[in-house]
Design an enzyme around this catalytic site. Structure first.
Site, PDB file in Angstrom:
ATOM      1  N   GLY A   1       6.545  -8.896   6.810  1.00 39.53           N
ATOM      2  CA  GLY A   1       5.459  -9.261   7.701  1.00 39.53           C
ATOM      3  C   GLY A   1       4.173  -8.500   7.442  1.00 39.53           C
ATOM      4  O   GLY A   1       3.078  -9.063   7.528  1.00 39.53           O
ATOM      5  N   THR A   2       4.271  -7.218   7.131  1.00 39.67           N
ATOM      6  CA  THR A   2       3.061  -6.431   6.894  1.00 39.67           C
ATOM      7  C   THR A   2       2.296  -6.960   5.687  1.00 39.67           C
ATOM      8  O   THR A   2       1.070  -7.141   5.742  1.00 39.67           O
ATOM      9  CB  THR A   2       3.418  -4.949   6.704  1.00 39.67           C
ATOM     10  OG1 THR A   2       3.829  -4.407   7.963  1.00 39.67           O
ATOM     11  CG2 THR A   2       2.227  -4.151   6.196  1.00 39.67           C
TER      12      THR A   2
ATOM     13  N   ASN B   1       5.102  -8.341  19.829  1.00 41.48           N
ATOM     14  CA  ASN B   1       6.344  -7.652  19.492  1.00 41.48           C
ATOM     15  C   ASN B   1       6.717  -6.562  20.486  1.00 41.48           C
ATOM     16  O   ASN B   1       7.875  -6.151  20.535  1.00 41.48           O
ATOM     17  CB  ASN B   1       6.235  -7.039  18.093  1.00 41.48           C
ATOM     18  CG  ASN B   1       5.037  -6.115  17.952  1.00 41.48           C
ATOM     19  OD1 ASN B   1       3.900  -6.513  18.201  1.00 41.48           O
ATOM     20  ND2 ASN B   1       5.274  -4.878  17.548  1.00 41.48           N
TER      21      ASN B   1
ATOM     22  N   GLN C   1       7.482 -12.071  15.143  1.00 44.93           N
ATOM     23  CA  GLN C   1       8.400 -11.873  16.261  1.00 44.93           C
ATOM     24  C   GLN C   1       8.855 -13.195  16.882  1.00 44.93           C
ATOM     25  O   GLN C   1       9.869 -13.245  17.574  1.00 44.93           O
ATOM     26  CB  GLN C   1       7.746 -10.999  17.326  1.00 44.93           C
ATOM     27  CG  GLN C   1       8.711 -10.214  18.170  1.00 44.93           C
ATOM     28  CD  GLN C   1       9.620  -9.295  17.380  1.00 44.93           C
ATOM     29  OE1 GLN C   1      10.846  -9.450  17.387  1.00 44.93           O
ATOM     30  NE2 GLN C   1       9.036  -8.334  16.668  1.00 44.93           N
TER      31      GLN C   1
ATOM     32  N   SER D   1       8.721 -12.556   8.749  1.00 45.64           N
ATOM     33  CA  SER D   1       9.451 -11.429   8.166  1.00 45.64           C
ATOM     34  C   SER D   1      10.937 -11.722   8.241  1.00 45.64           C
ATOM     35  O   SER D   1      11.449 -12.106   9.295  1.00 45.64           O
ATOM     36  CB  SER D   1       9.129 -10.143   8.922  1.00 45.64           C
ATOM     37  OG  SER D   1       9.848  -9.051   8.373  1.00 45.64           O
ATOM     38  N   GLY D   2      11.644 -11.520   7.115  1.00 50.04           N
ATOM     39  CA  GLY D   2      13.050 -11.888   7.066  1.00 50.04           C
ATOM     40  C   GLY D   2      13.955 -11.030   7.920  1.00 50.04           C
ATOM     41  O   GLY D   2      14.927 -11.533   8.494  1.00 50.04           O
ATOM     42  N   HIS D   3      13.671  -9.725   8.024  1.00 47.44           N
ATOM     43  CA  HIS D   3      14.651  -8.855   8.684  1.00 47.44           C
ATOM     44  C   HIS D   3      14.657  -9.004  10.203  1.00 47.44           C
ATOM     45  O   HIS D   3      15.495  -8.398  10.876  1.00 47.44           O
ATOM     46  CB  HIS D   3      14.451  -7.394   8.264  1.00 47.44           C
ATOM     47  CG  HIS D   3      13.283  -6.703   8.870  1.00 47.44           C
ATOM     48  ND1 HIS D   3      13.396  -5.779   9.876  1.00 47.44           N
ATOM     49  CD2 HIS D   3      11.962  -6.786   8.596  1.00 47.44           C
ATOM     50  CE1 HIS D   3      12.209  -5.312  10.195  1.00 47.44           C
ATOM     51  NE2 HIS D   3      11.314  -5.905   9.432  1.00 47.44           N
TER      52      HIS D   3
ATOM     53  N   THR E   1       7.153 -10.406 -10.664  1.00 45.40           N
ATOM     54  CA  THR E   1       8.385 -11.173 -10.752  1.00 45.40           C
ATOM     55  C   THR E   1       8.959 -11.393  -9.359  1.00 45.40           C
ATOM     56  O   THR E   1       9.145 -10.446  -8.590  1.00 45.40           O
ATOM     57  CB  THR E   1       9.415 -10.440 -11.630  1.00 45.40           C
ATOM     58  OG1 THR E   1       8.864 -10.263 -12.931  1.00 45.40           O
ATOM     59  CG2 THR E   1      10.702 -11.232 -11.723  1.00 45.40           C
TER      60      THR E   1
ATOM     61  N   CYS F   1       7.081   0.143  13.995  1.00 47.27           N
ATOM     62  CA  CYS F   1       6.134   0.537  12.953  1.00 47.27           C
ATOM     63  C   CYS F   1       5.290   1.733  13.364  1.00 47.27           C
ATOM     64  O   CYS F   1       4.712   2.409  12.521  1.00 47.27           O
ATOM     65  CB  CYS F   1       5.223  -0.639  12.596  1.00 47.27           C
ATOM     66  SG  CYS F   1       6.123  -2.043  11.922  1.00 47.27           S
TER      67      CYS F   1
END
Length: 407
Positions: free
Chosen positions: A69-70, A152, A180, A225-227, A263, A351
């Protein structure tokens, strides 16, 4: 341990791990290579791009895979603003006071390095920005409006339909930080044929019906964001329409259509697509069920902790976030006590957890610094259930950490 800090991060889902494992082991090819191993990696990357695009109501070419996300927020804010400055001389951006630090610090960098001016809009006591204020802030030289879909820390959900309408009417790109919101709110909008003013030729065939319910993007750029949704840390997406000029943060071999060189992480892209597939399939049922659990939990906390105050909008909020300030206590001390009692929560954004500064979000909502430092945030997962024990643990921890005269 009862883990209630899912807004900070969530565990990798088993299905996601299984989907990405081949691309960490046997299918290790570079997607830019011309041989068979590279072709298989490229095919997996292309498939992941199409799957993510479908969930966002976008084209596959609009999808840029990032590290989270950042980076997505930095690329959207800096990339769009710098390209507009270089190409059209536009020197102004609009955002709000409750954005994630990755947006606010990106805006500050634009001001400091490029001389771009910023309008940082206030919010009301619930954390909502007035779309009319967005309209008033837009200037002839505005290159971007960046707004968080849902906060968030306190969970407030912005009126993005009205904000999008304002931006569209003023022909200014809109960026949404949806980090979020993913898994809890729609990531695309649906527009009917009638909405598009095409009723004269509409026929109720299955093909026409499918076309009439197509997904459309929520904004010109959207960060994920994936996590937060069961993919690993270090995975993310920026959806940005190809027609919008974007100055890359990373220069090099021209991957991701020249918008993010380097890559590609094929495993990360596959994980992101798998996590989104699962989150979107479960979202409607999970959000409704967890909202009921959250509401019961909020009432339990307010009942057993008289000094607690719910932060954020009382109803226009994410299903999984319940955040409180508790007068007279030290929030970090209560969190330590909660962990001793088997409950993991947080004081707000992970964060900025190491900072001693009061939450900029709570300050923007009108809290003073002392009150903001009492913040406790609980963020649930789709598998959360009965939280009676958590409410009682919070009551005990808060009582134990009250000054002697306040007990």
């Amino acid at each position: 341990m009862i883990y209630l800090d899912h807004a900070a991060t969530s565990p990798v889902r088993r299905e996601v791990l299984e989907a990405m494992t081949p691309f960490l082991t046997t299918e290790f090819g570079n997607p830019s290579s011309a041989h068979a191993a590279g072709e298989r990696a490229r095919a997996a990357l292309t498939s992941a791009r199409h799957r993510v695009a479908r969930h966002l109501g976008a084209r596959a070419g609009d999808i840029v895979f990032t590290s989270g996300g950042t980076e997505s927020n930095n690329l959207a804010v800096k990339g769009i603003a710098v390209a507009a400055l270089a190409g059209r001389g536009l020197r102004h951006v609009v955002t709000t006071a409750v954005e994630h630090s990755s947006v606010l610090e990106s805006v500050a960098a634009l001001e400091r390095i490029h001389g771009i001016e910023a309008s940082v809009l206030p919010v009301d006591r619930h954390g909502l920005v007035d779309p009319a204020e967005v309209d008033r802030a837009i200037r002839d030289d505005t290159s971007l409006v960046s707004v968080q879909y849902a906060n968030n820390e306190v969970g407030t959900v912005q009126d993005i339909d009205e904000i999008r309408a304002v931006c569209a009417a003023r022909a200014v790109p809109l960026h949404l930080d949806a980090v979020q919101a993913a898994g809890w709110l729609p990531l695309a909008r649906r527009t009917t044929t009638a909405d598009r003013g095409d009723t004269s030729r509409f026929r109720p065939s299955s093909a026409a019906a499918a076309e009439s319910r197509r997904r459309y993007a929520l904004a010109d750029a959207v960060s994920l964001s994936g996590h937060k949704i069961g993919a690993p840390k270090g995975t993310g997406v920026l959806m940005v329409r190809q027609r919008i000029p974007l100055e890359p943060l990373l220069h090099g071999g021209g991957q991701e259509r020249g918008r993010r060189s380097g890559t590609e992480s094929v495993a990360g892209a596959v994980a992101m697509a798998a996590a989104l597939d699962l989150a979107e399939a479960e979202r409607t049922e999970s959000a409704a069920r967890i909202a009921r659990v959250r509401d019961e939990f909020v009432q339990d906390v307010l009942g057993v902790v008289p000094a607690a105050r719910l932060t954020g909008h009382p109803t226009q909020r994410l299903a999984h976030i319940a955040s409180f300030t508790i007068e007279g206590i030290n929030g970090e001390a209560v969190l330590t006590d909660l962990e001793r009692r088997g409950v993991l929560a947080s004081s707000g954004s992970a964060c900025s957890a190491a900072s001693e500064d009061a939450s900029h979000v709570l300050l923007a909502l009108g809290s003073d610094e002392d009150e903001a430092r009492t913040a406790i945030r609980f963020s649930l997962s789709a598998r959360s259930d009965d939280l009676d024990d958590v409410a009682r643990a919070l009551a005990a921890a808060a009582h134990a950490n009250l000054p002697a005269r306040g007990r």
